[in-house]
Scaffold this active site. Sequence first.
Site, mmCIF file in Angstrom:
data_model
loop_
_atom_site.group_PDB
_atom_site.id
_atom_site.type_symbol
_atom_site.label_atom_id
_atom_site.label_comp_id
_atom_site.label_asym_id
_atom_site.label_seq_id
_atom_site.Cartn_x
_atom_site.Cartn_y
_atom_site.Cartn_z
ATOM 1 C CG ASN B 174 -42.433 -11.221 23.556
ATOM 2 O OD1 ASN B 174 -43.525 -11.322 24.124
ATOM 3 N ND2 ASN B 174 -41.950 -12.166 22.778
ATOM 4 C CG ASP B 175 -40.560 -11.626 19.462
ATOM 5 O OD1 ASP B 175 -40.453 -12.743 18.943
ATOM 6 O OD2 ASP B 175 -39.948 -11.282 20.484
ATOM 7 C CD GLN B 191 -45.525 -13.132 20.107
ATOM 8 O OE1 GLN B 191 -45.273 -14.144 20.733
ATOM 9 N NE2 GLN B 191 -46.494 -13.082 19.218
ATOM 10 C CD1 TRP B 234 -45.945 -17.753 21.259
ATOM 11 C CD2 TRP B 234 -44.421 -19.251 20.640
ATOM 12 N NE1 TRP B 234 -45.676 -18.527 22.343
ATOM 13 C CE2 TRP B 234 -44.735 -19.452 22.007
ATOM 14 C CE3 TRP B 234 -43.471 -20.080 20.041
ATOM 15 C CZ2 TRP B 234 -44.130 -20.449 22.775
ATOM 16 C CZ3 TRP B 234 -42.879 -21.067 20.809
ATOM 17 C CH2 TRP B 234 -43.203 -21.247 22.156
ATOM 18 C CB THR B 235 -42.848 -14.069 16.308
ATOM 19 O OG1 THR B 235 -42.715 -13.356 17.531
ATOM 20 C CG2 THR B 235 -42.273 -13.240 15.173
#
Lengths: 178, 685
Positions: B174-175, B191, B234-235
């Site tokens: 993802n991100d 991610q 996470w990001t």
Amino acid sequence: MVMFIVIILCFSSNRPGVEGVRGEENDLIEAICKKTSYPDVCIKTLRSSPGSSGADVKGLAHIILESASTYSNDTYEQIKKLLKETKDKAMRNCLDVCFQVYDLTIHDIPKAIKYLESGHYDSATEYANDGIIDSDTCESSFSEFPEIPKSPLTDRNNGLTELCTIALDIIAVQLRSK
Amino acid sequence: MAVVTKLPLSSLALSFHLSNSFYLNPISPFSLLFSFSFSTHPKMDTPYHHLHAPPHYPPLLPQEQPSDAGPPASHRKPFKGFAAILASVIFLLSLVALIINQTQKPLPSQNNIVPTSKPTSFSNPEPRGVAEGVSAKSNSHLLRNIKGSYNWTNAMFTWQRTSFHFQPEKNWMNDPNGPLFYKGWYHLFYQYNPDSAVWGNITWGHAVSADLIHWLYLPIAMVPDQWYDINGVWTGSATILPDGQIVMLYTGSTDKSVQVQNLAYPADPSDPLLLDWVKYPGNPVLVPPRHIGPKDFRDPTTAWAGPDGKWRLTIGSKIGKTGISLVYQTTDFKTYELLDEYLHAVPGTGMWECVDFYPVAINGSVGLDTSATGPGIKHVLKASLDDTKVDHYAIGTYNPENDKWTPDNPEEDVGIGLKWDYGRYYASKSFYDPYKKRRIVWGWINETDTESDDLEKGWASVQTIPRTVLYDNKTGSNVVQWPVEEIESLRQNSTVFEEVVVEPGSVVPLDIGVATQLDISAEFETELLGSGATEEGYGCSGGAVDRSAMGPFGLLVNAHDSLSELTPIFFRSSNTTNGTNTYFCTDETRSSLAPDVFKQVHGSKVPVLQGEKLSMRILVDHSIVESFGQGGRTVITSRIYPTKAIYGAARLFLFNNATGVNVKATLKIWRLNSAFIHPFPLDQI
């Protein structure tokens, strides 16, 4: 003479259901509540509160926060009662978390009211937001335990979130018109 | 080899109630602060004379919504052997910290969750990630159950893999995270779930490239191996200090699912590949502050320097339904001061994820370092809205004296005005490229097929081609995005079509050979037939079958000869009482015969200035199409999954479905080579 006074009093009293006399105030309640996240709860809470007619936007926010304050105090008492009655360890653990956070909430919401009255809308917003955070923390503590099928406080927690969110929405209107 | 450590909740005991202070993890007695390369092809230009095909538009296919059913992913945590030394030191640290904290009773506090271990079953039907407060597959909230998914063949699935867009060899992404340029390499982190094609067990994947196009996979940079990121690394974003040091700040989801910010830095700054990373032993450096929810605190930005020499960074959050951007000041990235005032806030926009904040030059000529300020500079503030899964931005003025930003146009404030991309696009992140002086932005493009399709094909998500960002000094109201010029190194042969006339209701095939990897530049002129009466209310929403006087017209990409599958990318103009409006749109509704993919019409009004021809640029790369209108004023990314218009059967057409204009199109179309993204040959170093 007495009849005359009685008639005057009748027309000036705030009786619910008197159509037309309080039309303006009802319009404000509806207009404001329509812009909130829970319009029905907003209208119900405000209409059932005696001070709401004639209140301005800030006054309406105040009433909502007063409701939230009373509501959170009631929840707090319920939690204490449940703690006394519950023996189950997992449940007690969660209720303990709820007790801790609501112990903070019942002090935070009056602070929100205080800041609202003094015009510190940013601070009022922050303390009202705490009500949402706290009810969320309490509610999600139960989902940590799969053996607890259902939180006993879901409705109470949702109720507080709704009231605080409504207050925040109204304050945003207030803030925006600054 | 790394150890899962669970410190008791006391280590996060927060005394927020009385002060605005925040708690830092007890500093370890051990100080672990390690000072810590396109070929061109000959081009062939062949003039082509137009021919007409009979108009042929099949009826709109029924739209069904795909389901979100899928088997739960396994929940292992991978550990990398090459981090062994780091891991054992961290283990020792953690052991010491654990012993120190062992005797303290856990105290639940206002902003934290009960001290219990998190359930590891994935038996709830909610898309994984949503419960964590993080965006999962973003069409899940719009899905309904359907009887069964399409009978995809391996050939179809294989075709869907992109050739020159970045995506891992398999599994979920993802991100984009921490993009940066260092010692000759562009770095991309992202991610990544190393175990499955759905979100979960999130690590930082890593890849490098010398040219932003030819990527080389590297080993995973960071895994969730500390209590403060055990539920996900996470990001985050990178800040490069003036002396060249790299500071990486990222969000960790703790063992109690609280969102905290952590500091990491390269283990060996002399390694241009930045293979290994060290997590600061004093993590987390930031925990959710007073009045901020424990799951409303994530995605720290790149820091920028203020006039007082201190660094600032911003983190998105929310109060009620108001999206806000918190500002922290720091000198050492280890201790921070939260400012009383937000950088900005917009009521009704909900949680702001992946906030991005950076300067742009008003003359629109070059990109700027994140710390640049002064006259001739405006600032872009961008937020990914959690509630709608859309990236929004606004342009405004930043005041470095009080760290506040105000939009140029409050009617189009962050979250209520312009979108960054009008298609399937989220979680964008920009960085400054000092090598070519560019502001470059990445964006995550999720799949629009079903989760079970993704599990079956074994992968999900791609990144866009990196785009340059410049202030549009002609309109003054938006930015322009454009694919980085390095993509031109993939160009092979080209075909030119000059002034092809397309009459109303007609379709013109463009013979360019295989049409799945294309770089298309097209310009359109229209010739009014008849009076050109005013029309109101025409945008993108009717799609390409909705005929109006001056549109739609444009291109059909990944189209089958039979036109049973096609993806129109088009302009629609209309003369309104306020002047001419032009919309730029893509229509996925007939992109595939498969019923279980999400097919939408995307687009928006695009500014067209006096004397400008209508122009579009399109990158076609199998299941992703990136469309740029009017030089990148309006950009739309689409995902498409044709079942027939694949491989040699994919074609390109011009079309004109307007009723009242002839369209004259001039196009230059390049076939693009694959970028051959592959693992870095580390064994050969």
